[in-house]
Design a protein around this motif. Structure first.
Motif: not given
Ligand SMILES: [Zn+2]
Length: 313
Positions: A52-54, A61-64, A67
């Motif tokens: 994950c990037n964040s 994060c589930g949204v980067c 993910c």
């Molecule tokens: Zn992520």
């Protein structure tokens, strides 16, 4: 799929996260436990956490972009190997071994998830062994298996074993409620009841993808049971056996189906204001369940249950 989508496995999630925070990531894991309890989902969530990037403290994060790519199956650094015709092909393992020595394309870690690793043939297992002896620095292998005992001891000794257990009823119900749309209240109840406690089966039922629900085998079974027709009695026995196999273990599966039959009969009794065969059906089902628990022959017990129900119900 991120950790917060996973039902149960809190201890495993915590230990995986702690290892990442302490920079003690193992290069090879075996996630073992009963099929359907979420072993592969947990592996995918761990792959997301690693890349994950964040990243948050205890979840991806589930949204980067990383993910999202993992969720859609399009991340170049996350590879899932599955058996084809019951075995994991040695060519797929060789390709993975060639690939794993290169650094990740865009993520932090290359993650190889080997689903049903107990289906590695001898040649494929031996080929993997060499890689596990000297794993490349930025690669993580996650072998999914029913139990570590089904894998070569030489492979097991090179992996960190993560034992996964069935989530509790409360965890399963809460997880289903969290993931269901607000209109799906009765579906959640059905998925919870008919899943045998397995999250993967519960989600299939929730999404309407479960074969028993799709073909409405429950509706068919109830019609057969209540028909008073001997030919349909035989079909009812077949129906129960097919449905019980979905639950795995035969006697426990049949007991699960009989419980659901009783629930549907009670429901019908309530609808018809005191429908009298309900009491007979429930007492016959209790007798059949007690006999199955004492190792009675499942086929004969079921035939007797259905025929008695048609005669006396
Ligand atoms: Zn992520």
């Amino acid at each position: 799929m991120i950790f917060s989508d996973i039902i149960g496995h809190a201890a495993a999630r915590k230990s995986l996260c702690d290892a990442v925070k302490r920079n003690r990531i193992s290069n090879a894991y075996i996630f073992c436990g009963q099929p359907g309890i979420g072993r592969t989902s947990l592996a995918m969530a761990y792959a997301a956490y690693l890349n994950c990037n964040s990243r948050r403290s205890d979840d991806a994060c589930g949204v980067c972009s990383s993910c999202l790519k993992i969720a859609s199956g399009g991340h170049p650094d996350v590879v899932v190997l599955k058996p084809e015709r019951a075995v994991i092909r040695i060519d797929d393992v060789r390709e993975m071994i060639r690939d794993c020595v290169y650094p990740p394309f865009e993520g932090n870690w290359k993650v190889y998830i080997i689903d049903d690793a107990d289906r590695l043939g001898e040649g494929a297992a031996n080929a993997m062994l060499k890689t596990l002896e000297e794993t490349p620095a930025r690669a993580v292998f996650i072998l999914i298996a029913g139990s570590a005992a089904k894998l070569l001891p030489t492979i097991v000794s090179r992996c960190q074993i993560v034992k996964l257990i069935m989530p509790s009823s409360d965890e399963l119900l809460a997880g289903l409620q969290r993931n269901a749309a607000s209109t799906d209240v009765s579906r959640v109840d059905e998925a919870y009841r008919l899943s045998g406690g397995l999250p993967s089966k519960a989600f299939k039922i929730l999404r309407g993808e479960d074969l028993l629900i799709k073909k409405d085998l429950w509706g068919e079974l109830m019609e057969h049971i209540l028909s008073r027709n001997p030919l349909r009695a035989l079909r009812a026995v077949e129906c129960i056996q097919i449905m019980a196999m979905e639950y795995g273990d035969r006697a426990e599966g049949i007991i699960g189906v009989l419980d659901e039959v009783c629930r549907r009969i009670i429901h019908k009794a309530i609808e018809n204001a005191g429908w009298s065969p309900a009491a007979i059906a429930i007492s016959l089902a209790e007798e059949a369940k007690a006999a199955l628990r004492l190792n009675a022959n499942p086929q004969l017990t079921l035939e007797s249950f259905i025929i008695q129900l048609q005669l006396r119900g």
